[in-house]
Design a protein around this motif. Sequence first.
Motif, PDB file in Angstrom:
ATOM      1  N   TRP A  57      71.480 165.263  40.391  1.00  0.00           N
ATOM      2  CA  TRP A  57      72.105 165.104  41.800  1.00  0.00           C
ATOM      3  C   TRP A  57      73.511 165.391  41.817  1.00  0.00           C
ATOM      4  CZ3 TRP A  57      68.563 161.349  39.190  1.00  0.00           C
ATOM      5  CH2 TRP A  57      67.481 161.367  39.792  1.00  0.00           C
ATOM      6  N   ASP A 110      66.319 162.941  47.297  1.00  0.00           N
ATOM      7  CA  ASP A 110      67.443 163.657  47.580  1.00  0.00           C
ATOM      8  C   ASP A 110      68.682 163.316  47.030  1.00  0.00           C
ATOM      9  OD1 ASP A 110      65.909 165.753  49.149  1.00  0.00           O
ATOM     10  OD2 ASP A 110      65.769 164.038  50.425  1.00  0.00           O
ATOM     11  N   ASN A 111      69.031 162.055  47.360  1.00  0.00           N
ATOM     12  CA  ASN A 111      70.196 161.231  46.963  1.00  0.00           C
ATOM     13  C   ASN A 111      70.120 159.969  46.209  1.00  0.00           C
ATOM     14  OD1 ASN A 111      71.678 163.068  48.926  1.00  0.00           O
ATOM     15  ND2 ASN A 111      72.194 161.541  50.238  1.00  0.00           N
ATOM     16  N   LYS A 160      71.319 172.731  50.042  1.00  0.00           N
ATOM     17  CA  LYS A 160      70.846 171.746  50.710  1.00  0.00           C
ATOM     18  C   LYS A 160      70.138 172.382  52.120  1.00  0.00           C
ATOM     19  CE  LYS A 160      73.627 167.837  49.231  1.00  0.00           C
ATOM     20  NZ  LYS A 160      74.357 166.754  49.946  1.00  0.00           N
ATOM     21  N   GLN A 192      75.529 164.286  46.069  1.00  0.00           N
ATOM     22  CA  GLN A 192      74.206 163.427  46.065  1.00  0.00           C
ATOM     23  C   GLN A 192      74.302 162.112  45.772  1.00  0.00           C
ATOM     24  OE1 GLN A 192      72.140 167.057  44.155  1.00  0.00           O
ATOM     25  NE2 GLN A 192      70.484 166.262  45.764  1.00  0.00           N
ATOM     26  N   ASN A 196      61.589 163.752  54.397  1.00  0.00           N
ATOM     27  CA  ASN A 196      61.906 164.929  54.571  1.00  0.00           C
ATOM     28  C   ASN A 196      61.133 165.722  55.707  1.00  0.00           C
ATOM     29  OD1 ASN A 196      62.514 165.794  51.027  1.00  0.00           O
ATOM     30  ND2 ASN A 196      63.593 164.873  52.494  1.00  0.00           N
ATOM     31  N   VAL A 199      66.859 162.498  55.112  1.00  0.00           N
ATOM     32  CA  VAL A 199      66.999 162.600  53.668  1.00  0.00           C
ATOM     33  C   VAL A 199      66.440 161.480  52.819  1.00  0.00           C
ATOM     34  CG1 VAL A 199      68.919 162.824  51.979  1.00  0.00           C
ATOM     35  CG2 VAL A 199      69.069 164.110  54.107  1.00  0.00           C
ATOM     36  N   THR A 257      60.269 159.797  49.940  1.00  0.00           N
ATOM     37  CA  THR A 257      61.122 161.124  49.880  1.00  0.00           C
ATOM     38  C   THR A 257      60.431 162.322  50.983  1.00  0.00           C
ATOM     39  OG1 THR A 257      62.407 160.685  48.064  1.00  0.00           O
ATOM     40  CG2 THR A 257      62.632 163.043  48.865  1.00  0.00           C
TER      41      THR A 257
END
Length: 668
Positions: free
Chosen positions: A350, A329-330, A465, A354, A297, A302, A293
């Motif tokens: 989440w 993030d998701n 976000k 997400q 990022n 994402v 992640t």
Amino acid sequence: MFRSGGLALALGLVAGVALSGPATAEDTKTVSYRGYQVTVPASWPVVDLAANPTACVRLDQPAVYLGRSTAQANCPAHLVGRSSGLVLEPLTTAQPSTDGLLRRAIADAGVLATAYYPPGDESAAKDVLATGRVVAKTSSAQVAQPAAVTPSVVATGNFAGNGFDACDAPTQATMDAWRPKYQGIGIYISGGLRACATQPNLTPNWVSTNAAKGWQFLLIDVGYQAPCTKYTSVMSSRPATSFIQGKNAAANAVAAAQALGFAQRSAIYSDIEAYTPTAACDAAVVSYLSGWTQELNSRGYVGGAYVGANSGAKALVGSYANTAYTRPDNIWVAQWNRTPGTMSIPATYWSNHQRVHQYDNVTETNGGVTLNIDKDYLNLTAPPPPVTSFTVSGGVAAATLRWTKPANTTLGQIMVRAASGSTPPPLPTSGTPIYNGTASLFTHTGLANSASYAYRVWVKDSKGKIGPGVDVRLVGSKATIGASAASIMYTGAVTLSTAVTRLDGAKLAGVPVVLYSKAKNASKWSTVGTFTSDANGVATTSQKPAVSTYYMWGYNGTTGVLGTRSAAALVQVHPAMSAYLTPAAITLGGSTLLYGYLNPPHAGTTAYLQRRSGTSWVAVTTGKLTTNGKYAFSIKPTARGTYTYRVVWLADADHQGTQTASKVLTVS
């Protein structure tokens, strides 16, 4: 015909036994395709895609695949793993080797040979390809180079609804047939354990065509798996190492996404298959996904995680609030409960659009086309777009940052962070925060002289976000100072010079350079003048300071370059002091006059008459300077001989001390 050692290893891997000696003719067979022959293990089945156009090219099984099919492949929805095998197809477009796929262009036969292999077994794939030879040349078509792709598609945008994922990207006809019911599709874009990796449909044109038709995409990377599984490629059980492995996997996934046309703000999901949880295994997985992640990022993408409900999902839920990790993030949870959107994770986790829920595996027909799919329900929004026109103008110890906020975005705040040097902060949690607000301009003050800075700005929307970061760099500059003399006489001249350069080594040619001065006893600097540097970044000037003076050169900066100040150099100024002895010879009992002038006059200050005694000077008397700086001493020695005199004036705040030349008096 072949290097037996390496091929024997390949045979051993396929058959699951260790061979005691080199491969024999009974162990192998020759496969021919368009005048190209290659020797492969005898156990590998040969699949002719021209005769069987719906056959699934499965890289999790050993085989030789001949040709290329544009028909809809009959693949299971979810395949993970990698075996050894070979794909021989027409050579039309140059394709590079990637992780798990070793490619060779056989121009004389017009064949592209792709040896697939489990992670770490590239040498066996090389041995198989080394057996290949051209037995009949074919006039091949012109080999096209892959067209340059400008990433422009965001995966996934704002979408709540039905989707599916399939091992092989469907044909365009299938996509069109399924479009009325589904709008989201999962596609496997990277990773060493992709079982459907040589996908003929998955091209930039396929992506852009289907994006224009309203499809949303879930990008999947199938790489390292949990260390407590039996896959051929597992992550390290040491969290520090699995973190690095996650970062490296993310970098490769971004490259694959960009090659297909997927831009920043796209989510890429690391496929972590189900495993039997242990504390050590969970720690490795969470650390891997943390590195994954962070790297995504830092590149403006994402970070997503595809995880099993009873393994990876539980591990991520357990570490949700642990600041030692960067959570994805998701989250995409595989929980086949046939109830779309209902997952066994807390509702508050989440929760900002997400989530993806994989809830069933079915064989389904739409528009007359049947596929085996995993069914998904998507509830996703994309992060906001980045700022544009991000620039920095350097001043002295300050920089002004400007940007244009994205249109049609419900803005939460603009976040700007800085780092010393040339590398910008990769994440909104790194570097030094310098601005949070909603303006389009900010001046960063207190910058160090002769230093470089790098900035990154992010947009956070009203829902929290954060979009991709945008970078700008401020290169530091340096100015030297040189003086032709450290001290000069009053009315004399000194040559002052500077060389101005950027810290990256480039000369600052043809730029305005300012000379500043400050009297030795003053507190404020003033501008002497502005000069233009030559082709080598050098500027010079001649100055006649009236008093002892500090000088300093300055470059005030420009777009992308921080201003600078040189060190201060002190040029001391000595007053001119004349001396006259009249007469220079007298008889005992007579007297003479030693007089002169100090320029500038310094009226009322003290002049000191000194006489040499051996190697030292001794004080004789003192006198005050007149309004025109004159001094006069009457001298009347008491014994015959030769006497040497001088007059000394001591330094004050403006000038350095000075003295006259020595004067010799003879007394007879």
